[in-house]
Enzyme design. Structure first.
Site, PDB file in Angstrom:
ATOM      1  CB  CYS A 146       2.531 159.164 101.326  1.00 58.29           C
ATOM      2  SG  CYS A 146       1.708 160.318 102.459  1.00 58.29           S
ATOM      3  CD  GLU A 169       7.279 162.888  99.750  1.00 65.26           C
ATOM      4  OE1 GLU A 169       8.348 162.715 100.403  1.00 65.26           O
ATOM      5  OE2 GLU A 169       6.390 162.030  99.656  1.00 65.26           O
TER       6      GLU A 169
END
Length: 221
Positions: A2, A104
């Protein structure tokens, strides 16, 4: 993995959601939070919960060079209790990293396309994190890293890893001042129930950390 997320809630909502008893110094919302920035976290100092800012990218207390932080924005939850960089932090230096969505990038035939990912049942949430204090002469640096795990059934088509988002009723337990063995913290993370997620495609505008406005979260229809 992340590497970007958002925090768009107002200060009062954050204070209420995380049961804080003091204002948040210098709070600013952000559409595009990136590694190397100071990010809003909550820790327990042994007496009460405190919100404040840690730099995203862990610099362990024993590190010789703070540049190591650029390589340590994430920590694998499966091995954090064994790794020298994270093992001691799993005992007491646990933190909440406050957010309301994360980005993402999904691979397509032509490029990587960003997605904005949110929880279906609540806006604000907390990533499970670890923090540390690094000292160099008179200089002190407080930094953190975000714990990750294998992607669940929802995320696996987007990316093979994902951040750990704590269930609401487990947030205080994660930052409890009670010292735990690293293995206990590991088993706590492994026992967490998963959340439900939703996602939508956003513009490549978010790819640059310099861009930080509402265009980052504009849906691509």
């Amino acid at each position: 993995m992340c590497g970007r997320y958002t925090l768009l809630a107002d200060e009062l909502k954050i204070i209420k959601e995380f049961n804080l008893d003091q204002p948040i110094d210098s709070y600013q919302l952000s559409y595009n939070i990136a590694p190397g920035q100071n990010i809003l976290t909550v820790i327990h100092d042994g007496r009460k919960k405190r919100a404040g800012y840690l730099r995203w990218g862990l610099v362990p207390s024993w590190a010789k060079d703070e540049k190591i932080g650029y390589k340590m924005i994430n920590a694998r939850s499966e091995t954090a209790h064994e790794k020298p960089s994270f093992k001691k932090l799993m005992t007491r230096k646990r933190c909440l990293i406050i957010a309301d969505s994360f980005y993402e990038w999904i691979k397509t035939d032509k490029q990587k396309q960003p997605k904005r990912i949110q929880l279906t049942d609540r806006q604000l949430f907390a990533f499970a994190g670890l923090w540390d204090k690094w000292v160099d002469g008179d200089r002190e640096l407080f930094t953190c890293t975000m714990l990750t795990k294998d992607a669940n059934s929802f995320m696996k088509d987007i990316h093979h890893r994902m951040p750990i988002i704590l269930p609401k009723d487990k947030e205080d337990e994660w930052i409890s001042p009670i010292q735990q063995q690293p293995e206990e913290a590991y088993h706590f993370l492994q026992s967490l129930e998963d959340n439900e997620y939703k996602a939508y495609t956003v513009p490549n505008y978010v790819n640059s950390a310099k861009n930080n406005d509402e265009n980052c979260i504009a849906p691509i229809v």
